[in-house]
Design a protein around this motif. Structure first.
Motif, PDB file in Angstrom:
ATOM      1  N   PHE A 108      -7.303   3.584  10.346  1.00  0.00           N
ATOM      2  CA  PHE A 108      -7.133   4.993   9.978  1.00  0.00           C
ATOM      3  C   PHE A 108      -6.979   5.135   8.461  1.00  0.00           C
ATOM      4  CE2 PHE A 108      -4.158   8.385   8.847  1.00  0.00           C
ATOM      5  CZ  PHE A 108      -4.822   9.497   9.348  1.00  0.00           C
ATOM      6  N   ASN A 109      -6.311   4.196   7.824  1.00  0.00           N
ATOM      7  CA  ASN A 109      -6.028   4.277   6.390  1.00  0.00           C
ATOM      8  C   ASN A 109      -7.202   3.871   5.505  1.00  0.00           C
ATOM      9  OD1 ASN A 109      -3.402   5.192   6.690  1.00  0.00           O
ATOM     10  ND2 ASN A 109      -2.489   3.159   6.587  1.00  0.00           N
ATOM     11  N   LEU A 110      -8.263   3.332   6.088  1.00  0.00           N
ATOM     12  CA  LEU A 110      -9.355   2.779   5.294  1.00  0.00           C
ATOM     13  C   LEU A 110      -9.903   3.714   4.211  1.00  0.00           C
ATOM     14  CD1 LEU A 110     -11.448   0.705   7.881  1.00  0.00           C
ATOM     15  CD2 LEU A 110     -10.056  -0.133   5.988  1.00  0.00           C
ATOM     16  N   PRO A 111     -10.089   5.020   4.487  1.00  0.00           N
ATOM     17  CA  PRO A 111     -10.639   5.883   3.430  1.00  0.00           C
ATOM     18  C   PRO A 111      -9.808   5.907   2.151  1.00  0.00           C
ATOM     19  CG  PRO A 111     -10.780   6.972   5.555  1.00  0.00           C
ATOM     20  CD  PRO A 111      -9.948   5.747   5.771  1.00  0.00           C
ATOM     21  N   LYS A 112      -8.520   5.624   2.253  1.00  0.00           N
ATOM     22  CA  LYS A 112      -7.642   5.658   1.078  1.00  0.00           C
ATOM     23  C   LYS A 112      -7.209   4.269   0.608  1.00  0.00           C
ATOM     24  CE  LYS A 112      -7.071  10.170   0.522  1.00  0.00           C
ATOM     25  NZ  LYS A 112      -7.418  10.864  -0.742  1.00  0.00           N
ATOM     26  N   ALA A 113      -7.081   3.331   1.536  1.00  0.00           N
ATOM     27  CA  ALA A 113      -6.434   2.061   1.202  1.00  0.00           C
ATOM     28  C   ALA A 113      -7.367   0.867   1.169  1.00  0.00           C
ATOM     29  CB  ALA A 113      -5.292   1.796   2.195  1.00  0.00           C
ATOM     30  N   ALA A 114      -8.658   1.056   1.389  1.00  0.00           N
ATOM     31  CA  ALA A 114      -9.587  -0.082   1.472  1.00  0.00           C
ATOM     32  C   ALA A 114      -9.521  -1.005   0.247  1.00  0.00           C
ATOM     33  CB  ALA A 114     -11.008   0.407   1.699  1.00  0.00           C
ATOM     34  N   PRO A 115      -9.457  -0.483  -0.989  1.00  0.00           N
ATOM     35  CA  PRO A 115      -9.392  -1.399  -2.138  1.00  0.00           C
ATOM     36  C   PRO A 115      -8.169  -2.310  -2.108  1.00  0.00           C
ATOM     37  CG  PRO A 115     -10.029   0.794  -2.855  1.00  0.00           C
ATOM     38  CD  PRO A 115      -9.609   0.920  -1.426  1.00  0.00           C
ATOM     39  N   LEU A 116      -7.016  -1.762  -1.701  1.00  0.00           N
ATOM     40  CA  LEU A 116      -5.801  -2.571  -1.637  1.00  0.00           C
ATOM     41  C   LEU A 116      -5.864  -3.563  -0.480  1.00  0.00           C
ATOM     42  CD1 LEU A 116      -3.131   0.171  -2.400  1.00  0.00           C
ATOM     43  CD2 LEU A 116      -3.949  -1.637  -3.928  1.00  0.00           C
ATOM     44  N   TYR A 117      -6.395  -3.141   0.655  1.00  0.00           N
ATOM     45  CA  TYR A 117      -6.554  -4.067   1.774  1.00  0.00           C
ATOM     46  C   TYR A 117      -7.488  -5.216   1.389  1.00  0.00           C
ATOM     47  CZ  TYR A 117      -4.408  -0.537   4.870  1.00  0.00           C
ATOM     48  OH  TYR A 117      -3.556   0.356   5.468  1.00  0.00           O
ATOM     49  N   ALA A 118      -8.523  -4.901   0.627  1.00  0.00           N
ATOM     50  CA  ALA A 118      -9.455  -5.949   0.201  1.00  0.00           C
ATOM     51  C   ALA A 118      -8.757  -6.970  -0.695  1.00  0.00           C
ATOM     52  CB  ALA A 118     -10.649  -5.331  -0.515  1.00  0.00           C
ATOM     53  N   GLN A 119      -7.801  -6.507  -1.502  1.00  0.00           N
ATOM     54  CA  GLN A 119      -7.061  -7.430  -2.359  1.00  0.00           C
ATOM     55  C   GLN A 119      -6.226  -8.418  -1.552  1.00  0.00           C
ATOM     56  OE1 GLN A 119      -4.762  -5.112  -5.175  1.00  0.00           O
ATOM     57  NE2 GLN A 119      -6.575  -3.979  -5.870  1.00  0.00           N
ATOM     58  N   LEU A 120      -5.799  -7.992  -0.358  1.00  0.00           N
ATOM     59  CA  LEU A 120      -4.989  -8.867   0.498  1.00  0.00           C
ATOM     60  C   LEU A 120      -5.837  -9.754   1.398  1.00  0.00           C
ATOM     61  CD1 LEU A 120      -2.227  -6.319   1.654  1.00  0.00           C
ATOM     62  CD2 LEU A 120      -2.076  -8.014  -0.193  1.00  0.00           C
ATOM     63  N   ALA A 121      -7.089  -9.408   1.563  1.00  0.00           N
ATOM     64  CA  ALA A 121      -7.932 -10.103   2.543  1.00  0.00           C
ATOM     65  C   ALA A 121      -8.039 -11.593   2.276  1.00  0.00           C
ATOM     66  CB  ALA A 121      -9.327  -9.463   2.582  1.00  0.00           C
ATOM     67  N   SER A 122      -8.204 -11.969   1.000  1.00  0.00           N
ATOM     68  CA  SER A 122      -8.403 -13.383   0.688  1.00  0.00           C
ATOM     69  C   SER A 122      -7.163 -14.221   0.929  1.00  0.00           C
ATOM     70  CB  SER A 122      -8.853 -13.528  -0.770  1.00  0.00           C
ATOM     71  OG  SER A 122      -7.882 -12.981  -1.643  1.00  0.00           O
ATOM     72  N   THR A 174       0.811  -1.223   0.000  1.00  0.00           N
ATOM     73  CA  THR A 174       0.000   0.000   0.000  1.00  0.00           C
ATOM     74  C   THR A 174       0.844   1.273   0.000  1.00  0.00           C
ATOM     75  OG1 THR A 174      -0.154  -0.079   2.427  1.00  0.00           O
ATOM     76  CG2 THR A 174      -1.912  -1.143   1.188  1.00  0.00           C
ATOM     77  N   SER A 175       2.134   1.145  -0.235  1.00  0.00           N
ATOM     78  CA  SER A 175       3.032   2.297  -0.181  1.00  0.00           C
ATOM     79  C   SER A 175       2.643   3.339  -1.218  1.00  0.00           C
ATOM     80  CB  SER A 175       4.480   1.848  -0.416  1.00  0.00           C
ATOM     81  OG  SER A 175       5.367   2.936  -0.281  1.00  0.00           O
ATOM     82  N   ALA A 176       2.646   4.596  -0.798  1.00  0.00           N
ATOM     83  CA  ALA A 176       2.292   5.691  -1.706  1.00  0.00           C
ATOM     84  C   ALA A 176       3.397   5.984  -2.710  1.00  0.00           C
ATOM     85  CB  ALA A 176       1.977   6.947  -0.898  1.00  0.00           C
ATOM     86  N   HIS A 177       4.596   5.491  -2.456  1.00  0.00           N
ATOM     87  CA  HIS A 177       5.718   5.741  -3.345  1.00  0.00           C
ATOM     88  C   HIS A 177       6.399   4.433  -3.725  1.00  0.00           C
ATOM     89  CE1 HIS A 177       5.363   9.739  -1.353  1.00  0.00           C
ATOM     90  NE2 HIS A 177       5.551  10.138  -2.583  1.00  0.00           N
ATOM     91  N   LYS A 178       6.669   4.268  -4.993  1.00  0.00           N
ATOM     92  CA  LYS A 178       7.491   3.178  -5.528  1.00  0.00           C
ATOM     93  C   LYS A 178       6.816   1.815  -5.506  1.00  0.00           C
ATOM     94  CE  LYS A 178      11.872   5.495  -4.462  1.00  0.00           C
ATOM     95  NZ  LYS A 178      13.215   5.347  -3.868  1.00  0.00           N
TER      96      LYS A 178
END
Length: 386
Positions: A293-307, A205-209
């Motif tokens: 705290f990061n959910l508003p920005k990172a929820a789609p990426l977290y969902a990709q890791l959930a499974s 979920t890094s914002a850079h690189k």
């Protein structure tokens, strides 16, 4: 696709019992007078005896520096480098956890005969430019991934740390021998394993690189660690689980070395600086609340890791992110780690100072998917305090 660069340790050897082959591996790198950097805890165990015996049999010089502490001070680095120069070392081995491997990186740099840089001159990114001795890393914990990162962290004051980040710190060879991790206490296994999982999640979920290569490694690291950490904690002699965690930790290290970590680490560092809480446990403590705290920005990426960590179905990104957080909290509880700051000796009146100190970690905070203010950091600490 956005252009990216990926760099890692030149060679990796994953082999049970490989530590007994260190003399041969050192000779392949041109080393005959070897400085091994470790800590007093490792020196007091039987882990080093086969290594010492193998060097004796090979008629090679092995000098052991065993004074590395957790969160090593700059004085430790300078002392080790001086001993390496005095011994005429032509190769350095880091043998132990992240602290020993970090010190070994700097010793290899500072003790090179043609080195002219001072430690105080190279804190930061890309400032270490001189030559270094050949460097071989042997992790004895499945956590930091230091064996494949160009980073060394040094304690520079009573509560402050600084990092040296440079391509020259990438080792020549990483040796992953799961036998060396069999004696780790359950609590250490648990904390270092969650630390490695944090590396994978923050790299993803890094914002850079952030890049496809780091993503691939982060996902596989999370799969290996999530599927084997509880077994490694509960069945300490399970070599297959230990090896899976060791490999997962290395892959997570490769991921975050190229897609840097963020707010979890930024908020963990003050806990280590002020209360000497081990780094892996510090990360584990703040992990769930930082993810929330990061959910508003990172929820789609977290969902990709959930499974990767849960087979529970979910309806949308927000639901999937919640599944990831719940799976992590369940694992943290299963491996027996504390979850509240008050459980580990943090005082409530220190939370303001912790939040202020977290703001000093801007090199990490800039990588977070959501901006973190001092007020945000304080609210996270308050939520974790319990």
């Amino acid at each position: 696709m956005v252009g990216f660069e990926f760099a890692t340790t030149h060679r990796v050897l994953v082999e049970v019992g490989a530590a007994k082959r260190l003399p041969e591996l050192c000779q392949q790198l041109g080393g005959n007078r070897v400085m091994l950097v470790t800590d007093p805890g490792i020196r007091s165990t039987p882990l080093l005896k086969p290594v010492e015996d193998s060097f004796r049999t090979a008629n090679m010089t092995l000098v052991i520096f065993d004074q590395v502490s957790a969160d090593p001070a700059d004085s430790v680095v300078l002392n080790a480098a001086e001993q390496a120069r005095d011994a005429g070392a032509d190769l350095v081995i880091g043998f132990g956890g992240g602290s020993s491997m970090d010190v070994a990186k700097l010793v290899a740099l500072l003790s090179h005969p043609k080195s002219s840089q001072q430690l105080s001159d190279i804190y930061g990114v890309g400032l270490a430019t001189g030559p270094r001795l050949p460097l071989l890393q042997v992790p004895t914990t499945a956590g930091t991934g230091s064996e494949v990162t160009p980073v060394a962290i040094v304690t520079t004051g009573a509560t402050t740390k600084a990092g040296v980040v440079a391509p020259s710190l990438l080792p020549d060879l990483a040796v992953l021998d799961a036998e060396l991790t069999l004696g780790l206490p359950p609590q250490v296994t648990a904390a270092t394993g969650v630390d490695a999982m944090v590396h994978a999640i923050e790299a993803y979920t890094s914002a850079h690189k952030k890049n496809p290569y780091s993503d691939m490694l982060a996902r596989e690291a999370l799969r290996l660690l999530g599927g084997n950490l509880a077994t490694a904690v509960k069945e300490g002699s399970n070599l297959a689980a230990r090896e899976a965690c060791l490999l997962g930790a290395m892959m997570a290290g490769q991921a975050f070395a190229n897609a840097p970590v963020a707010a979890v680490h930024a908020l963990a560092y003050p806990l280590g600086g002020h209360f000497h809480i081990p780094h892996g446990l510090s990360n584990s403590l703040v992990l769930p609340e930082v993810l929330r705290f990061n959910l508003p920005k990172a929820a789609p990426l977290y969902a990709q890791l959930a499974s990767i960590l849960s087979d529970r179905p979910f309806a949308d990104h927000e639901d999937g992110a919640g599944v990831l957080i719940a799976a992590l909290e369940s694992l943290i509880n299963e491996v027996g780690l504390p979850t509240k700051l008050r459980e580990v000796g943090v005082s409530e009146d220190s939370l303001d100072v912790l939040a202020s100190d977290a703001m000093l970690q801007q090199r990490l905070l800039v990588n977070n998917p959501r901006e973190v203010t001092e007020a945000d950091a304080l609210n996270i600490y308050k939520a974790v305090y319990g």
